[in-house]
Design a protein around this motif. Structure first.
Motif, mmCIF file in Angstrom:
data_model
loop_
_atom_site.group_PDB
_atom_site.id
_atom_site.type_symbol
_atom_site.label_atom_id
_atom_site.label_comp_id
_atom_site.label_asym_id
_atom_site.label_seq_id
_atom_site.Cartn_x
_atom_site.Cartn_y
_atom_site.Cartn_z
ATOM 1 N N ALA A 1 53.569 44.623 28.994
ATOM 2 C CA ALA A 1 53.096 43.672 29.998
ATOM 3 C C ALA A 1 52.430 44.402 31.161
ATOM 4 O O ALA A 1 51.378 43.980 31.661
ATOM 5 C CB ALA A 1 54.255 42.813 30.497
ATOM 6 N N LEU A 2 53.024 45.504 31.593
ATOM 7 C CA LEU A 2 52.433 46.282 32.678
ATOM 8 C C LEU A 2 51.076 46.829 32.265
ATOM 9 O O LEU A 2 50.115 46.800 33.044
ATOM 10 C CB LEU A 2 53.370 47.425 33.071
ATOM 11 C CG LEU A 2 52.870 48.326 34.200
ATOM 12 C CD1 LEU A 2 52.752 47.549 35.500
ATOM 13 C CD2 LEU A 2 53.805 49.524 34.383
ATOM 14 N N ALA A 3 50.973 47.325 31.050
ATOM 15 C CA ALA A 3 49.695 47.846 30.560
ATOM 16 C C ALA A 3 48.635 46.754 30.546
ATOM 17 O O ALA A 3 47.472 46.995 30.872
ATOM 18 C CB ALA A 3 49.876 48.439 29.164
ATOM 19 N N LEU A 4 49.045 45.536 30.186
ATOM 20 C CA LEU A 4 48.090 44.424 30.130
ATOM 21 C C LEU A 4 47.579 44.072 31.526
ATOM 22 O O LEU A 4 46.363 43.941 31.729
ATOM 23 C CB LEU A 4 48.749 43.200 29.490
ATOM 24 C CG LEU A 4 47.845 41.962 29.394
ATOM 25 C CD1 LEU A 4 46.788 42.159 28.314
ATOM 26 C CD2 LEU A 4 48.660 40.703 29.114
ATOM 27 N N VAL A 5 48.470 43.915 32.486
ATOM 28 C CA VAL A 5 48.028 43.460 33.805
ATOM 29 C C VAL A 5 47.325 44.562 34.587
ATOM 30 O O VAL A 5 46.658 44.284 35.585
ATOM 31 C CB VAL A 5 49.208 42.887 34.628
ATOM 32 C CG1 VAL A 5 49.828 41.702 33.915
ATOM 33 C CG2 VAL A 5 50.259 43.946 34.928
ATOM 34 N N ARG A 6 47.448 45.822 34.128
ATOM 35 C CA ARG A 6 46.785 46.926 34.820
ATOM 36 C C ARG A 6 45.433 47.285 34.214
ATOM 37 O O ARG A 6 44.640 47.985 34.851
ATOM 38 C CB ARG A 6 47.667 48.174 34.798
ATOM 39 C CG ARG A 6 48.920 48.090 35.648
ATOM 40 C CD ARG A 6 49.632 49.447 35.673
ATOM 41 N NE ARG A 6 48.785 50.478 36.267
ATOM 42 C CZ ARG A 6 48.659 51.713 35.789
ATOM 43 N NH1 ARG A 6 49.303 52.072 34.690
ATOM 44 N NH2 ARG A 6 47.887 52.575 36.394
ATOM 45 N N THR A 7 45.148 46.837 32.993
ATOM 46 C CA THR A 7 43.944 47.308 32.315
ATOM 47 C C THR A 7 42.673 46.859 33.031
ATOM 48 O O THR A 7 42.566 45.737 33.514
ATOM 49 C CB THR A 7 43.897 46.832 30.851
ATOM 50 O OG1 THR A 7 42.764 47.431 30.216
ATOM 51 C CG2 THR A 7 43.781 45.322 30.742
ATOM 52 N N ARG A 8 41.712 47.781 33.090
ATOM 53 C CA ARG A 8 40.381 47.446 33.589
ATOM 54 C C ARG A 8 39.320 47.731 32.532
ATOM 55 O O ARG A 8 38.210 47.211 32.625
ATOM 56 C CB ARG A 8 40.065 48.267 34.854
ATOM 57 C CG ARG A 8 40.912 47.905 36.036
ATOM 58 C CD ARG A 8 40.592 48.751 37.261
ATOM 59 N NE ARG A 8 39.257 48.516 37.796
ATOM 60 C CZ ARG A 8 38.973 48.566 39.092
ATOM 61 N NH1 ARG A 8 39.909 48.813 39.968
ATOM 62 N NH2 ARG A 8 37.740 48.370 39.507
#
Length: 373
Positions: free
Chosen positions: A225-232
Motif C-alpha cells: 500500500a505504501l509503495a502504491l501511494v508513493r509511486t510517481r
C-alpha cells in the motif's frame, strides 16, 4: 491457620438453619470481595492501556507556536484537519533510503461538515508554488517570508507549525487539528486493518517506490500500500498529479475496508489499531490523547466512500518552470470559500484545473471489479 469449620459450630440452642445462614453470608462476602477485586483489576488494566496509548502519541502545541495571527475559526461545527505524510527517514524509516531532513510527502486538508455525515478531502500537490510566511526554525532563528516556494518545503523549514501556518495562509481556513504519519506508521495501520483491496487494469511497477503489481485484484499489505501511494513513475507522466489520483482511490478503498470489518464492534481489532495508530501519529496537543482520537474516530465512522468528495487543489503548470504548479485563480478562491461556508464544492471551482486533465497511466479502482469474485 484458623479452622473455617469453627464458624459452623453451633452454640447451645442454635438451629441448623442458623448455621446455613452463616455459611451463605460468608460465601456472599467472598463473592463480593472477588467481584470487587476483579473490577479493580479491570479498571487498573483499562487505565494502564489508556496511559500506554496516551504515552504513544507525540503531541505538539501548535496553538502556542503560531499565536493569535491565524484565521478565525468557523462558527459552525465543521472541522478542518491538516493531514501530512512525512518522508522522514529517521528511525525505522531508514529502510526507505537516506535523505536529509523531512518534507510533507503527502498533504490533505480534510473538511468534515457540520452534520458530520460527509467530508471533502483536498490534496495539495507538494510541488505547488506558494508564498511561505515567516516561520520559526528549530534552532530558534526565523526564516523570512519566501514567495514562489514549494509547498512541502514549509515542513522542512519549520516543522508542523510552519506547515500549518503555510496552509492557513494559502486557504484562509483555520486548521482545527493536525495529524502526521510516517512511512512505517502507515504500513502498521494497513497491516492491522488486514490490508486494503484494489484492482488495477494494467501492471504497475516502480523500483523507486518498490511497487510491483500485476494487473488484477490485490489485497495490499502495508508495504504494498505504501509503495502504491508513493509511486510517481508507474502512472501518468511521473508528476505528482497522477500519484494524487491513486491516493484518492486508495483512500476510498481504505474507507470501504474500515466499514467492512466492523471496527467498532471488534474489541481486539480496535485495540490493535489503537496501539498501531497511537504509536505512529504526531498530532496537535488538543488531539494527543486516546479519548480525543476516539472521539474523532466516532465523528468519522459514518462517513463512507460515497460521502467523500476528493479533489485536488485547482492548479496550472507554472509558466517559468514546467516541473512546478501554481494555484489556479479564481477556482482556488471558490474552493476555499466553499469550505469556509461549509458548503459543497461547486463545479466552477474545478474547471480548467490541470489536476483534472491529468490521466493516470493505469486504471486503479477500490475493491473487486463489478462482476468479479
Amino acid at each position: 491457620m484458623a479452622d473455617d469449620s469453627a464458624d459452623d459450630a453451633l452454640p447451645p440452642g442454635a438451629s441448623a438453619l442458623t448455621a446455613r445462614t452463616r455459611r451463605a453470608r460468608r460465601r456472599l462476602r467472598v463473592a463480593a470481595l472477588t467481584t470487587a477485586a476483579a473490577l479493580t483489576l479491570t479498571a487498573a488494566a483499562g487505565v494502564a492501556l489508556y496511559v500506554k496509548f496516551d504515552g504513544n502519541i507525540a503531541g505538539l502545541d501548535i496553538d502556542s507556536a503560531l499565536g493569535g495571527d491565524r484565521p478565525e475559526d468557523a462558527p459552525h461545527g465543521s472541522l478542518d484537519i491538516l493531514v501530512l505524510g512525512s518522508d522522514s527517514r529517521a528511525g525505522g524509516n531508514g529502510v526507505y533510503g537516506s535523505e536529509d531532513g523531512a518534507r510533507a510527502d503527502t498533504a490533505m486538508i480534510v473538511h468534515i461538515n457540520e452534520e458530520h455525515d460527509a467530508a471533502t478531502v483536498v490534496s495539495i500537490p507538494r510541488d505547488t508554488l506558494v508564498t511561505r510566511p515567516a516561520c520559526d526554525r528549530a534552532d530558534g532563528t526565523t526564516a523570512p517570508e519566501a514567495p514562489r516556494t514549494m509547498y512541502n518545503e514549509a515542513y522542512e523549514i519549520g516543522g508542523p507549525a510552519c506547515a500549518v501556518k503555510t496552509t492557513e495562509s494559502l486557504t484562509g481556513i483555520r486548521m482545527d487539528h493536525y495529524i502526521e504519519i510516517d512511512f512505517k506508521g502507515f504500513e502498521k495501520i494497513i497491516d492491522t486493518l488486514g490490508g486494503v483491496e484494489i484492482t488495477t487494469r494494467e501492471d504497475l511497477r516502480d523500483p523507486d517506490s518498490r511497487l510491483d503489481l500485476a494487473a488484477g485484484t490485490h489485497t495490499l499489505d502495508g508495504a504494498q500500500a505504501l509503495a502504491l501511494v508513493r509511486t510517481r513513475h508507474a502512472i501518468g507522466d511521473g508528476s505528482d498529479l497522477g500519484r494524487i489520483r491513486l491516493q484518492h482511490t486508495f483512500v476510498r478503498a481504505l474507507a470501504e475496508q474500515v466499514g467492512s470489518i466492523g471496527l467498532f464492534g471488534n474489541p481486539k481489532k480496535l485495540y490493535d489499531l489503537a496501539d498501531a495508530a497511537t504509536s505512529s501519529l504526531t498530532t496537535d496537543s488538543a488531539l494527543a490523547s486516546v479519548s480525543e482520537l476516539t472521539g474523532l474516530a466516532r465523528t468519522l465512522k459514518n462517513i463512507g466512500p460515497d460521502q467523500l468528495d476528493m479533489i485536488t487543489l485547482p492548479i496550472a503548470h507554472d509558466e517559468h518552470d514546467p516541473n512546478r504548479v501554481v494555484p489556479l485563480s479564481p477556482q482556488g478562491e471558490r474552493l476555499w470559500e466553499a469550505l469556509r461556508r461549509d458548503e459543497p464544492v461547486p463545479e466552477a471551482a474545478r474547471e480548467g484545473s490541470a489536476a483534472d486533465r491529468q490521466q493516470p497511466g493505469a486504471e486503479v479502482t477500490p475493491g473487486t471489479p463489478e462482476g468479479g469474485e
